[in-house]
Each structure stands twice: as structure tokens, then as C-alpha cells.
Design an enzyme around this catalytic site. Structure first.
Site, PDB file in Angstrom:
ATOM      1  N   GLY A  27       0.819  -1.223   0.000  1.00  0.00           N
ATOM      2  CA  GLY A  27       0.000   0.000   0.000  1.00  0.00           C
ATOM      3  C   GLY A  27       0.841   1.256   0.000  1.00  0.00           C
ATOM      4  N   LYS A  84      10.055   2.330  -0.342  1.00  0.00           N
ATOM      5  CA  LYS A  84       9.037   2.278   0.713  1.00  0.00           C
ATOM      6  C   LYS A  84       8.637   3.719   1.056  1.00  0.00           C
ATOM      7  CE  LYS A  84       8.297   0.200   5.275  1.00  0.00           C
ATOM      8  NZ  LYS A  84       8.887  -0.675   6.307  1.00  0.00           N
ATOM      9  N   ARG A 141      14.548  -0.257   0.167  1.00  0.00           N
ATOM     10  CA  ARG A 141      14.766  -1.484   0.922  1.00  0.00           C
ATOM     11  C   ARG A 141      15.333  -2.548  -0.007  1.00  0.00           C
ATOM     12  NH1 ARG A 141      10.012  -3.655   4.692  1.00  0.00           N
ATOM     13  NH2 ARG A 141       8.854  -3.969   2.765  1.00  0.00           N
ATOM     14  N   ARG A 177       6.077 -13.239   1.142  1.00  0.00           N
ATOM     15  CA  ARG A 177       5.767 -13.424   2.556  1.00  0.00           C
ATOM     16  C   ARG A 177       4.913 -14.675   2.759  1.00  0.00           C
ATOM     17  NH1 ARG A 177       5.337  -7.562   3.686  1.00  0.00           N
ATOM     18  NH2 ARG A 177       6.233  -6.658   1.820  1.00  0.00           N
ATOM     19  N   ASP A 195       1.960 -11.390   7.190  1.00  0.00           N
ATOM     20  CA  ASP A 195       2.443 -10.590   6.047  1.00  0.00           C
ATOM     21  C   ASP A 195       3.813  -9.986   6.346  1.00  0.00           C
ATOM     22  OD1 ASP A 195       0.468  -9.272   7.817  1.00  0.00           O
ATOM     23  OD2 ASP A 195       1.240  -7.452   6.877  1.00  0.00           O
ATOM     24  N   ASN A 196       4.240 -10.060   7.599  1.00  0.00           N
ATOM     25  CA  ASN A 196       5.566  -9.546   7.947  1.00  0.00           C
ATOM     26  C   ASN A 196       6.556 -10.667   8.213  1.00  0.00           C
ATOM     27  OD1 ASN A 196       4.647  -6.940   7.696  1.00  0.00           O
ATOM     28  ND2 ASN A 196       4.145  -6.722   9.864  1.00  0.00           N
ATOM     29  N   ASP A 221      10.292  -5.672   7.905  1.00  0.00           N
ATOM     30  CA  ASP A 221       9.292  -4.737   8.413  1.00  0.00           C
ATOM     31  C   ASP A 221       9.603  -4.227   9.814  1.00  0.00           C
ATOM     32  OD1 ASP A 221       7.072  -3.252   7.695  1.00  0.00           O
ATOM     33  OD2 ASP A 221       6.214  -5.004   6.709  1.00  0.00           O
TER      34      ASP A 221
HETATM   35  P1  AMP Z   1       2.652  -2.926   8.051  1.00  0.00           P
HETATM   36  O1  AMP Z   1       1.974  -2.763   9.378  1.00  0.00           O
HETATM   37  O2  AMP Z   1       3.698  -1.879   7.783  1.00  0.00           O
HETATM   38  O3  AMP Z   1       3.148  -4.304   7.836  1.00  0.00           O
HETATM   39  O4  AMP Z   1       1.539  -2.661   6.952  1.00  0.00           O
HETATM   40  C1  AMP Z   1       0.373  -3.421   6.832  1.00  0.00           C
HETATM   41  C2  AMP Z   1      -0.354  -3.064   5.562  1.00  0.00           C
HETATM   42  O5  AMP Z   1      -0.788  -1.692   5.589  1.00  0.00           O
HETATM   43  C3  AMP Z   1       0.480  -3.205   4.292  1.00  0.00           C
HETATM   44  O6  AMP Z   1      -0.366  -3.687   3.288  1.00  0.00           O
HETATM   45  C4  AMP Z   1       0.920  -1.790   4.009  1.00  0.00           C
HETATM   46  O7  AMP Z   1       1.203  -1.594   2.657  1.00  0.00           O
HETATM   47  C5  AMP Z   1      -0.293  -0.982   4.469  1.00  0.00           C
HETATM   48  N1  AMP Z   1       0.060   0.387   4.871  1.00  0.00           N
HETATM   49  C6  AMP Z   1       0.739   0.756   5.982  1.00  0.00           C
HETATM   50  N2  AMP Z   1       0.908   2.092   6.007  1.00  0.00           N
HETATM   51  C7  AMP Z   1       0.327   2.579   4.891  1.00  0.00           C
HETATM   52  C8  AMP Z   1       0.156   3.908   4.336  1.00  0.00           C
HETATM   53  N3  AMP Z   1       0.632   4.983   4.934  1.00  0.00           N
HETATM   54  N4  AMP Z   1      -0.507   4.004   3.167  1.00  0.00           N
HETATM   55  C9  AMP Z   1      -0.988   2.921   2.549  1.00  0.00           C
HETATM   56  N5  AMP Z   1      -0.876   1.668   3.004  1.00  0.00           N
HETATM   57  C10 AMP Z   1      -0.217   1.491   4.161  1.00  0.00           C
HETATM   58 MG    MG Z   2       4.216  -5.159   6.517  1.00  0.00          MG
END
Ligand code: AMP
Ligand code: MG
Length: 488
Positions: free
Chosen positions: A94, A115, A178, A185, A254-255, A264
Site C-alpha cells: 500500500g 518504501k 529497501r 511473505r 504478512d511480515n 518490516d
Molecule cells: P505494516 O503494518 O507496515 O506491515 O503494513 C500493513 C499493511 O498496511 C500493508 O499492506 C501496508 O502496505 C499498508 N500500509 C501501511 N501504512 C500505509 C500507508 N501509509 N498508506 C498505505 N498503506 C499502508
Molecule cells: Mg508489513
């Protein structure tokens, strides 16, 4: 937009896009107004033949913020799903976009990913952006992990975007490049299993195994062997985290990377005062990802992977379940063995077994009761560090040390051998939370020196320098209420 000319750079491939389109979205980063490179990792630059690229050049800032791209780069965002705090969700990149795959000087393939590079079709309500603070934190923590010799993604560059990012307060935005063995994953397999066809799941398996475990194809049951390979890498990874007191903080599926790298760096932190239940992440209210839970959570995540591989393990579902279950049982014993062995090595006892658990447990119980500094306690044992803390004067500590000495003698372990083992196992340096915060505050003020120095020191965390003041590293009052945020 000015015309930018780029220095030469190695071939950027996109083998991932040979997968069916359901696995990715072809898309480009969103340009930013005034990109400026804040951190540039020379080691990575050299490894990937970017050594003639200069941190100060406009072209470097443009490329590594994704603002202007050289001809022929075909970026994409990856689709995936995941169990977040136990709940299944459709996700995807995202706020990250893969630039492509580059080979290092040894011919190994790595993903390069921006990122914080803007929205994609997987962004949901997010802005697709990241804060400078969070990206510098990822840079610091991942370099520290690398210094500790634990598998990890790394960072080539942090580029400030010159644009504000709205979080609880407005912050400066940044894009981090990164570098990872891949971004596939456990959640990528869950996505294929839950949302796509068997053919697509199979395509993902073939692609991933070819990249990360090519030997499985000559085995009788490639998918089951692949599961075992991934499991063993996670056993090694999580055992290593436990060894150095690392708390990942958001071990959602997912991490968890198939390659076995730490990935992550959100709300992660290293603990100071020992507590089995230590949690830093502000959103982990139930302590699901607490220090001591990490071993169990890794197994839970790998069960999700096993589940997603079932149709490939055997056409007959019952047989597949039986085989996967047997692997899960084996996994538990691999973890047990690896974990006990590591605990033993921390106190200079090689090849520790369950018989050594009472000795180890009494040490950990003492640390728990006194909140002794996890890192320094082992340095005290080793004789590297003379602590001022009164807990090391108490009879309970002294009695334990005496028992430990006797146990070593009983096993015929010589002191110098025990110390040599402890020196390899126990770091003298971890990225202490309060020092990370100071470095970040400086970076936010435009002073990059403190981070640079911090990273330089992180390169040799097993050094026992003469006269090194270990107590200086410990924050007064332990970790107090130190909180970390996904506040990304
Ligand atoms: P994370 O907690 O960083 O592993 O992110 C979990 C999910 O949320 C992933 O699909 C990320 O791409 C999405 N995500 C986290 N922060 C953002 C953001 N600021 N904008 C869009 N998607 C995000
Ligand atoms: Mg993540």
C-alpha cells in the site's frame, strides 16, 4: 520536470512479473517535490555497483525517491494477504513499490523496493507515504541487525521528499530503498491459497522455490520440503532474535518473509531490562507479540503457511493434512532444540539439552524478578563488565553464579572455552532505545552525524573494547514506558 541524466547502473530485472497478473499491479512511484538524499549506505551501493553514484547528485535523489526513473524500469506493487493480530485480511503493497531485482557482486538476486513511494491499488485508506523518522529508524535497526549477523533486509538510501506527511502531527516524508532477498511473505501464499486458483498457487510456489530453495525440486515432495526449509530458516531467525533481546512487535503473517530475513521494522525494539512479557508496540495491547511469545507466534504463522501449501503437498486433502501436521510437530522440536542450545551458549555451555533447563530457568527468573539488563548480565558473567547495580551484590545472584561455575566444572568445560563461546553469542552492543531516540531527534533536526556514528558503531557489536563503559548504555529507570508505533 528537469531532464535528469543517470549514471550507469546494473541491470534491473522483474522476474516476479512473469507470475499471473493477480500477483501484482504495474505502477510507478508518485513523484515528490524536492527529493534530497539524507542517508546513503556505501556498503550496499558498492555491493550492487552503485558505487559511482553520489549522494549529493540530483539524479540519485530522483531515482531513489522514485521521482524520475531511467528508461526501462518497470516497477510493480505486490499483492498479498495476511493474518494481522490473528485476523485474516487482504493487503498488498500500500505504500511500497518494487523497482525490480538486481544482482549483487556474487550474482545473488535481491529486490529493490521504494518504501513510502505513494499510493497503489492496495493502499485502502492509507496515503502511501512514510515519515522520515520511521524510515531512518528502519535504516538504523536493520543495519544493527546486520551487524549482529542476523538475516535482515537492508537499506540503500533514505531520501527526504520535501513533502509533509500527516500523522498524529505533521511530519517530514521520506522514501527508503529497501533491499531484500525477496518480498514474498507467508501472506503471499495465504493470498494465493484463499483468493486465487490452484494453478496460480502452484505458479507462486514454483517461482518462490526456484528463488529461495531450488533444491526442493529434486525431492520426492517438493512442497513439503519447501515448507521444511522455510520452517528451519524461521527457527534460526527467531532463535537469534531471542538471543539478542529483539522484539519484532508486529509478527503478522504478512511480515514474515519466506527468505528468512527480518522484515518490516515498524514498532520493533531491543529490550533493556529483562521481562519475558516485554512489549513495546503501542497497538499490541494484549501482548500477542511479547518477547517470549515470539517462538509460539512463529509456529502459528508457519501453520498458516502449511495450510496454504496443502493442495500442493498432496492431492488427497487428508494425506496433505497428515503430512503437514507431522511437520508442525517436528517444527516444535526444532524450535525447542535450537532455543535451548542458544540459551546454553549464552552461558558458555555448548550443546545444552533439557537437562540444563533448571539452571537456565533460575537465571531467567532472577532477571525477571530484578529486571536485570538483558545484554549486560551476560557480560557480567563473562567478566567483561563490572556493574555498579546492587542486584549483582545480592546473594541470589552470587549463589546462581556459584552453581553455574560448579555445573561447568561437572561438565568438564574449561573457563576459557566458556568465555570464547559467550563472546561469540552475546552482543556487547544493541541499539538501545533511548540512544535510537536521540539519533532520530537529531536526524529530524537535519543533523545526520549522530545516526552515522550510531550505524558505524553497530558494525561490530561483539567487540569487547578495553575500557568500554557498558553502564553508560543502560537508560536510567530501564525501559520505563517506552512505546513504539507503527506510526509509519
Ligand atoms: P505494516 O503494518 O507496515 O506491515 O503494513 C500493513 C499493511 O498496511 C500493508 O499492506 C501496508 O502496505 C499498508 N500500509 C501501511 N501504512 C500505509 C500507508 N501509509 N498508506 C498505505 N498503506 C499502508
Ligand atoms: Mg508489513
Amino acid at each position: 520536470m528537469p531532464t535528469i541524466s543517470f549514471p550507469s547502473y546494473p541491470t534491473v530485472e522483474t522476474s516476479y512479473t512473469s507470475l499471473p497478473e493477480s500477483f501484482f499491479q504495474s505502477t510507478k512511484p508518485t513523484p515528490v517535490s524536492t527529493p534530497k538524499v539524507v542517508f546513503w549506505n556505501d556498503t550496499i551501493a558498492t555491493e550492487f555497483q552503485f558505487d559511482h553514484w553520489k549522494k549529493e547528485e540530483e539524479s540519485t535523489a530522483h531515482f531513489f525517491s522514485g521521482t524520475t526513473l531511467p528508461e526501462g524500469i518497470r516497477p510493480f506493487a505486490q499483492a498479498y494477504a495476511g493474518h494481522q493480530f490473528g485476523h485474516f485480511t487482504m493487503l498488498g503493497d500500500g505504500r511500497a513499490i518494487v523497482m525490480g531485482e538486481l544482482q549483487n557482486r556474487s550474482g545473488e538476486r535481491f529486490d529493490f523496493q521504494w518504501k513510502g513511494s505513494g499510493r497503489t491499488k492496495y493502499s485502502r485508506n492509507g496515503d502511501g507515504r512514510a515519515t522520515l523518522s520511521a524510515m531512518v529508524r528502519e535504516y538504523i535497526m536493520s543495519e544493527a541487525m546486520f551487524g549482529l549477523q542476523i538475516p535482515t533486509t537492508r537499506s540503500l538510501a533514505v531520501v527526504a521528499t520535501g513533502e509533509p506527511v500527516l500523522r498524529e502531527e505533521t511530519q517530514m516524508g521520506a522514501v527508503l530503498t529497501r533491499v531484500a532477498r525477496s518480498h514474498i511473505r507467508v501472506g503471499t501464499f495465504e493470498y494465493a491459497y484463499q483468493a486465487l486458483s490452484l494453478e496460480e498457487l502452484e505458479a507462486l510456489f514454483r517461482y518462490t522455490a526456484k528463488r529461495h530453495a531450488p533444491d526442493v525440486f529434486t525431492e520426492e515432495n517438493p512442497a513439503l520440503t519447501f515448507l521444511e526449509v522455510v520452517m528451519k530458516r524461521q527457527v534460526e531467525l527467531v532463535t537469534n532474535w531471542m538471543r539478542v533481546g529483539f522484539i519484532h512487535g508486529v509478527m503478522n503473517t504478512d511480515n514474515m518473509s519466506i527468505s528468512g530475513e527480518t522484515i518490516d521494522y515498524g514498532p520493533c525494539a531491543f529490550m533493556n531490562g529483562f521481562s519475558a512479557r516485554r512489549v513495546f508496540s503501542s497497538i499490541d495491547v494484549n501482548g500477542r507479540y511479547a518477547y517470549t511469545n515470539q517462538v509460539g507466534i512463529a509456529q502459528w504463522n508457519l501453520a498458516c503457511l502449511a495450510n496454504s501449501l496443502l493442495p500442493l503437498i498432496d492431492k488427497n486433502q487428508e494425506t496433505a493434512v497428515e503430512l503437514a501436521k507431522a511437520k508442525m510437530t517436528e517444527l516444535e522440536s526444532w524450535f525447542q532444540q535450537s532455543y535451548i542450545r542458544m540459551l546454553g551458549e549464552k552461558i558458555g555451555i555448548p550443546n545444552a539439552t533439557e537437562q540444563d533447563l533448571p539452571l537456565l530457568q533460575s537465571l531467567y527468573q532472577w532477571m525477571q524478578d530484578t529486571e536485570a539488563d538483558f545484554t549486560n548480565t551476560f557480560l557480567v558473567l563473562e567478566g567483561t563488565f563490572t556493574p555498579k547495580d546492587s542486584i549483582y551484590q545480592e546473594s541470589r545472584w552470587k549463589d546462581w553464579v556459584k552453581t553455574w561455575q560448579e555445573e561447568k566444572k561437572k561438565r568438564g568445560i574449561r573457563d576459557e572455552d566458556a568465555i570464547a563461546l559467550m563472546r561469540k553469542t552475546n552482543p556487547s552492543l544493541i541499539p538501545r532505545n533511548h540512544l535510537v531516540e536521540i539519533a532520530l531527534a537529531n536526524a529530524n533536526q537535519g543533523n545526520t552525524n549522530v545516526v552515522e556514528q550510531f550505524i558505524e558503531r553497530s558494525k561490530s557489536p561483539y567487540n569487547r573494547e578495553e575500557g568500554y563503559d557498558y553502564s553508560r548504555e543502560v537508560p536510567v529507570g530501564g525501559d520505563g514506558n517506552y512505546r513504539t508505533f507503527c506510526g509509519t
